[in-house]
Design a protein around this motif. Structure first.
Motif, PDB file in Angstrom:
ATOM      1  N   THR A   3      32.768  11.072  -9.282  1.00  0.00           N
ATOM      2  CA  THR A   3      33.947  10.347  -9.800  1.00  0.00           C
ATOM      3  C   THR A   3      35.350  11.227  -9.120  1.00  0.00           C
ATOM      4  O   THR A   3      35.251  12.277  -9.124  1.00  0.00           O
ATOM      5  CB  THR A   3      34.030  10.510 -11.373  1.00  0.00           C
ATOM      6  N   ILE A   5      39.608  10.385  -9.039  1.00  0.00           N
ATOM      7  CA  ILE A   5      40.651   9.777  -9.541  1.00  0.00           C
ATOM      8  C   ILE A   5      41.896  10.048  -8.652  1.00  0.00           C
ATOM      9  O   ILE A   5      42.249  11.116  -8.378  1.00  0.00           O
ATOM     10  CB  ILE A   5      41.168  10.422 -10.898  1.00  0.00           C
ATOM     11  N   CYS A   6      42.311   8.821  -8.058  1.00  0.00           N
ATOM     12  CA  CYS A   6      43.440   8.769  -7.142  1.00  0.00           C
ATOM     13  C   CYS A   6      44.844   8.682  -8.042  1.00  0.00           C
ATOM     14  O   CYS A   6      45.031   7.785  -8.766  1.00  0.00           O
ATOM     15  CB  CYS A   6      43.209   7.767  -6.199  1.00  0.00           C
ATOM     16  N   TYR A   7      45.652   9.400  -7.856  1.00  0.00           N
ATOM     17  CA  TYR A   7      46.968   9.515  -8.758  1.00  0.00           C
ATOM     18  C   TYR A   7      48.199   9.697  -8.192  1.00  0.00           C
ATOM     19  O   TYR A   7      48.148  10.298  -7.047  1.00  0.00           O
ATOM     20  CB  TYR A   7      46.593  10.536 -10.055  1.00  0.00           C
ATOM     21  N   LEU A  19      45.204  13.907 -16.492  1.00  0.00           N
ATOM     22  CA  LEU A  19      44.024  14.185 -15.797  1.00  0.00           C
ATOM     23  C   LEU A  19      43.367  15.414 -15.719  1.00  0.00           C
ATOM     24  O   LEU A  19      42.249  15.309 -15.808  1.00  0.00           O
ATOM     25  CB  LEU A  19      44.422  13.518 -14.114  1.00  0.00           C
ATOM     26  N   ILE A  28      35.132  15.737 -12.088  1.00  0.00           N
ATOM     27  CA  ILE A  28      35.922  14.733 -11.446  1.00  0.00           C
ATOM     28  C   ILE A  28      36.825  15.364 -10.300  1.00  0.00           C
ATOM     29  O   ILE A  28      37.292  16.588 -10.495  1.00  0.00           O
ATOM     30  CB  ILE A  28      37.000  14.070 -12.459  1.00  0.00           C
ATOM     31  N   LEU A  30      40.196  15.046  -8.151  1.00  0.00           N
ATOM     32  CA  LEU A  30      41.571  14.587  -8.518  1.00  0.00           C
ATOM     33  C   LEU A  30      42.126  14.454  -6.936  1.00  0.00           C
ATOM     34  O   LEU A  30      42.062  15.469  -6.379  1.00  0.00           O
ATOM     35  CB  LEU A  30      42.340  15.470  -9.114  1.00  0.00           C
ATOM     36  N   GLY A  48      38.910   6.112 -10.255  1.00  0.00           N
ATOM     37  CA  GLY A  48      40.029   5.996 -11.066  1.00  0.00           C
ATOM     38  C   GLY A  48      41.460   6.045 -10.274  1.00  0.00           C
ATOM     39  O   GLY A  48      41.215   6.464  -9.470  1.00  0.00           O
ATOM     40  N   ALA A  50      45.415   6.470 -11.228  1.00  0.00           N
ATOM     41  CA  ALA A  50      46.384   6.948 -12.347  1.00  0.00           C
ATOM     42  C   ALA A  50      47.514   7.087 -11.730  1.00  0.00           C
ATOM     43  O   ALA A  50      48.072   7.474 -10.680  1.00  0.00           O
ATOM     44  CB  ALA A  50      45.631   7.957 -12.971  1.00  0.00           C
ATOM     45  N   VAL A  79      44.236   4.679 -15.659  1.00  0.00           N
ATOM     46  CA  VAL A  79      44.760   5.517 -16.564  1.00  0.00           C
ATOM     47  C   VAL A  79      46.453   5.437 -16.288  1.00  0.00           C
ATOM     48  O   VAL A  79      47.139   5.341 -14.926  1.00  0.00           O
ATOM     49  CB  VAL A  79      44.372   7.137 -16.130  1.00  0.00           C
ATOM     50  N   ARG A 109      40.167   0.980 -19.383  1.00  0.00           N
ATOM     51  CA  ARG A 109      41.699   1.848 -18.815  1.00  0.00           C
ATOM     52  C   ARG A 109      42.107   2.673 -19.901  1.00  0.00           C
ATOM     53  O   ARG A 109      41.745   2.437 -21.194  1.00  0.00           O
ATOM     54  CB  ARG A 109      42.561   0.619 -18.654  1.00  0.00           C
ATOM     55  N   ILE A 144      37.100   9.564 -20.896  1.00  0.00           N
ATOM     56  CA  ILE A 144      36.357   9.815 -19.402  1.00  0.00           C
ATOM     57  C   ILE A 144      34.785  10.172 -19.722  1.00  0.00           C
ATOM     58  O   ILE A 144      33.943   9.753 -19.238  1.00  0.00           O
ATOM     59  CB  ILE A 144      36.899  10.913 -18.684  1.00  0.00           C
TER      60      ILE A 144
END
Length: 147
Positions: A3, A5-7, A19, A28, A30, A48, A50, A79, A109, A144
């Motif tokens: 996993t 998460i692009c934020y 996050l 995860i 990040l 994800g 965010a 997120v 979400r 999560i």
């Protein structure tokens, strides 16, 4: 499941706080969308996106990143942190549209309040002081883990 998460998290770092709590609860990666590192998103099973909410939507940098790098057919989730008391569906409309255009499956979400002094809120000392709080972070961990 692998996993990422692009934020985007700048104003008060609210999104990054959430996050980091998620990353404590699950494995995860990040990915800061403002970094100049090349995206290798095809290697991830779930991705994800965010952002804090800016004028009722995800930051444009996150939307652009998703449009450019999100592979077709991935499982995705979203997120958001926001200053308002409610979280309308419209906050997620642009990022949901990108996911839909790429035939992605939306897993869910997560949204919580975050301290907000953006724009006119600065004049009144901000909104949602103290957020994200311990309960918000625990809810983020639970979200999560449930994916």
């Amino acid at each position: 499941m692998k996993t990422a998460i692009c934020y985007y998290s700048r104003h008060h770092g609210n999104t990054l706080k959430v996050l980091e709590a998620m990353a404590e609860a699950a494995d995860i990666d990040l990915i800061d969308v403002t970094s100049r590192m090349a995206a290798h998103l095809p290697q991830y099973d779930r991705i994800g996106f965010a952002s804090g909410i800016y004028y009722s939507k995800f930051h444009p940098t996150v939307i652009d990143y998703a449009e450019r790098y999100l592979p077709q057919g991935k499982e995705v989730f979203f997120v958001a942190t926001h200053g308002s008391r409610s979280c309308p569906d419209k906050y997620f409309s642009a990022i949901s549209g990108v996911a839909s255009a790429k035939d992605c499956t939306v897993l869910g979400r997560f949204a919580c309040r975050g301290y907000d002094t953006f724009g006119p809120f600065k004049l009144i000392g901000g909104m949602a002081k103290g957020h994200p709080d311990a309960a918000d972070l625990q809810n983020a961990r639970a979200f999560i883990q449930a994916l």
